[in-house]
Write a protein that holds these residues in place. Structure first.
Motif, PDB file in Angstrom:
ATOM      1  N   ASN A  52       0.809  -1.220   0.000  1.00 28.92           N
ATOM      2  CA  ASN A  52       0.000   0.000   0.000  1.00 28.92           C
ATOM      3  C   ASN A  52       0.843   1.271   0.000  1.00 28.92           C
ATOM      4  N   ARG A  53       2.181   1.166  -0.029  1.00 29.77           N
ATOM      5  CA  ARG A  53       3.022   2.361  -0.088  1.00 29.77           C
ATOM      6  C   ARG A  53       3.022   2.940  -1.500  1.00 29.77           C
ATOM      7  N   LEU A  54       3.210   4.236  -1.612  1.00 24.60           N
ATOM      8  CA  LEU A  54       3.105   4.941  -2.894  1.00 24.60           C
ATOM      9  C   LEU A  54       4.113   4.450  -3.946  1.00 24.60           C
ATOM     10  N   PRO A  55       5.417   4.277  -3.606  1.00 25.51           N
ATOM     11  CA  PRO A  55       6.328   3.809  -4.654  1.00 25.51           C
ATOM     12  C   PRO A  55       5.922   2.452  -5.217  1.00 25.51           C
ATOM     13  N   ASN A  56       5.455   1.573  -4.353  1.00 23.26           N
ATOM     14  CA  ASN A  56       5.031   0.250  -4.801  1.00 23.26           C
ATOM     15  C   ASN A  56       3.783   0.340  -5.660  1.00 23.26           C
ATOM     16  N   LYS A  57       2.858   1.197  -5.296  1.00 32.44           N
ATOM     17  CA  LYS A  57       1.641   1.388  -6.093  1.00 32.44           C
ATOM     18  C   LYS A  57       1.983   1.927  -7.478  1.00 32.44           C
ATOM     19  N   SER A  58       2.927   2.853  -7.538  1.00 32.39           N
ATOM     20  CA  SER A  58       3.264   3.457  -8.826  1.00 32.39           C
ATOM     21  C   SER A  58       3.929   2.457  -9.761  1.00 32.39           C
ATOM     22  N   ILE A  59       4.669   1.507  -9.224  1.00 32.34           N
ATOM     23  CA  ILE A  59       5.318   0.495 -10.065  1.00 32.34           C
ATOM     24  C   ILE A  59       4.294  -0.449 -10.669  1.00 32.34           C
ATOM     25  N   TYR A  60       3.338  -0.891  -9.871  1.00 31.36           N
ATOM     26  CA  TYR A  60       2.388  -1.900 -10.326  1.00 31.36           C
ATOM     27  C   TYR A  60       1.112  -1.329 -10.919  1.00 31.36           C
ATOM     28  N   SER A  61       0.996  -0.023 -11.007  1.00 27.22           N
ATOM     29  CA  SER A  61      -0.214   0.564 -11.579  1.00 27.22           C
ATOM     30  C   SER A  61      -0.089   0.654 -13.103  1.00 27.22           C
ATOM     31  N   GLN A  62      -1.204   0.831 -13.754  1.00 27.11           N
ATOM     32  CA  GLN A  62      -1.242   0.955 -15.207  1.00 27.11           C
ATOM     33  C   GLN A  62      -1.899   2.277 -15.569  1.00 27.11           C
ATOM     34  N   MET A  63      -1.342   2.946 -16.544  1.00 26.11           N
ATOM     35  CA  MET A  63      -1.944   4.172 -17.044  1.00 26.11           C
ATOM     36  C   MET A  63      -3.109   3.802 -17.953  1.00 26.11           C
ATOM     37  N   PRO A  64      -4.144   4.638 -17.975  1.00 23.62           N
ATOM     38  CA  PRO A  64      -5.228   4.358 -18.919  1.00 23.62           C
ATOM     39  C   PRO A  64      -4.701   4.473 -20.346  1.00 23.62           C
ATOM     40  N   SER A  65      -5.293   3.729 -21.239  1.00 22.39           N
ATOM     41  CA  SER A  65      -4.786   3.724 -22.608  1.00 22.39           C
ATOM     42  C   SER A  65      -4.931   5.118 -23.218  1.00 22.39           C
ATOM     43  N   VAL A  66      -3.841   5.635 -23.684  1.00 19.25           N
ATOM     44  CA  VAL A  66      -3.807   6.946 -24.318  1.00 19.25           C
ATOM     45  C   VAL A  66      -3.104   6.802 -25.662  1.00 19.25           C
ATOM     46  N   HIS A  67      -3.258   7.807 -26.490  1.00 16.67           N
ATOM     47  CA  HIS A  67      -2.609   7.783 -27.795  1.00 16.67           C
ATOM     48  C   HIS A  67      -1.098   7.967 -27.615  1.00 16.67           C
ATOM     49  N   ARG A  68      -0.328   7.049 -28.171  1.00 17.47           N
ATOM     50  CA  ARG A  68       1.125   7.130 -28.065  1.00 17.47           C
ATOM     51  C   ARG A  68       1.706   7.804 -29.298  1.00 17.47           C
ATOM     52  N   LYS A  69       2.870   8.398 -29.114  1.00 18.35           N
ATOM     53  CA  LYS A  69       3.566   8.998 -30.244  1.00 18.35           C
ATOM     54  C   LYS A  69       4.197   7.905 -31.090  1.00 18.35           C
ATOM     55  N   ARG A  70       4.605   8.270 -32.281  1.00 19.12           N
ATOM     56  CA  ARG A  70       5.260   7.320 -33.178  1.00 19.12           C
ATOM     57  C   ARG A  70       6.627   6.956 -32.647  1.00 19.12           C
ATOM     58  N   GLY A  71       7.104   5.803 -33.054  1.00 27.43           N
ATOM     59  CA  GLY A  71       8.443   5.372 -32.675  1.00 27.43           C
ATOM     60  C   GLY A  71       8.434   4.353 -31.549  1.00 27.43           C
ATOM     61  N   ARG A  72       9.613   4.072 -31.037  1.00 28.42           N
ATOM     62  CA  ARG A  72       9.760   3.078 -29.984  1.00 28.42           C
ATOM     63  C   ARG A  72       9.151   3.599 -28.700  1.00 28.42           C
ATOM     64  N   PRO A  73       8.381   2.779 -27.994  1.00 31.38           N
ATOM     65  CA  PRO A  73       7.805   3.231 -26.724  1.00 31.38           C
ATOM     66  C   PRO A  73       8.901   3.522 -25.703  1.00 31.38           C
ATOM     67  N   ARG A  74       8.665   4.477 -24.839  1.00 31.17           N
ATOM     68  CA  ARG A  74       9.635   4.823 -23.806  1.00 31.17           C
ATOM     69  C   ARG A  74       9.724   3.698 -22.790  1.00 31.17           C
ATOM     70  N   LEU A  75      10.935   3.494 -22.258  1.00 30.11           N
ATOM     71  CA  LEU A  75      11.128   2.444 -21.264  1.00 30.11           C
ATOM     72  C   LEU A  75      10.462   2.819 -19.954  1.00 30.11           C
ATOM     73  N   ARG A  76       9.805   1.850 -19.369  1.00 31.36           N
ATOM     74  CA  ARG A  76       9.233   2.028 -18.055  1.00 31.36           C
ATOM     75  C   ARG A  76      10.213   1.471 -17.029  1.00 31.36           C
ATOM     76  N   PHE A  77       9.983   1.769 -15.767  1.00 34.97           N
ATOM     77  CA  PHE A  77      10.856   1.243 -14.723  1.00 34.97           C
ATOM     78  C   PHE A  77      10.765  -0.275 -14.676  1.00 34.97           C
ATOM     79  N   LYS A  78       9.572  -0.813 -14.952  1.00 37.28           N
ATOM     80  CA  LYS A  78       9.394  -2.265 -15.007  1.00 37.28           C
ATOM     81  C   LYS A  78      10.313  -2.887 -16.047  1.00 37.28           C
ATOM     82  N   ASP A  79      10.443  -2.217 -17.187  1.00 35.82           N
ATOM     83  CA  ASP A  79      11.274  -2.746 -18.270  1.00 35.82           C
ATOM     84  C   ASP A  79      12.739  -2.783 -17.863  1.00 35.82           C
TER      85      ASP A  79
END
Length: 110
Positions: A52-79
């Motif tokens: 329930n701590r904030l850093p842990n929540k931010s790692i395992y949360s998902q952003m709502p689907s949004v329009h992405r820019k062209r090109g390679r997706p940006r690396l997430r911390f999970k990656d």
């Protein structure tokens, strides 16, 4: 960093000594290795935190689907966690149990 090491060791660019060899002579790790260690240390902290701590929540949360820019997706911390796990041969299913055992985790990170 390499410039300073080369000047201390009196190695000029004319000598054509690769950076990898300079690091071997000094016994220092590469910058990539240092960043991998720091990332794995922080990953161990995250795995030991309560869910329930904030850093842990931010790692395992998902952003709502949004329009992405062209090109390679940006690396997430999970990656980066997954990439560093592969570098250190840490199995994904054993990550949580290894991070709970601090002594073993320190050995793996170093």
């Amino acid at each position: 960093m390499m410039r300073h090491l080369r000047s201390i060791m009196r190695i000029t660019w004319v000598d054509k000594v690769p950076s990898k060899e300079v690091l071997e002579r000094t016994g220092l790790p590469s910058m990539e290795d240092l960043l991998t260690r720091k990332n794995l240390r922080w990953t161990g902290h995250l795995m030991r935190m309560s869910p329930n701590r904030l850093p842990n929540k931010s790692i395992y949360s998902q952003m709502p689907s949004v329009h992405r820019k062209r090109g390679r997706p940006r690396l997430r911390f999970k990656d980066t966690i997954k990439r560093n796990q592969k570098l250190r041969d840490i199995k994904t299913h054993s990550l949580a149990s290894l991070s709970q055992q601090r002594d073993k985790w320190r050995e793996i990170v170093k």
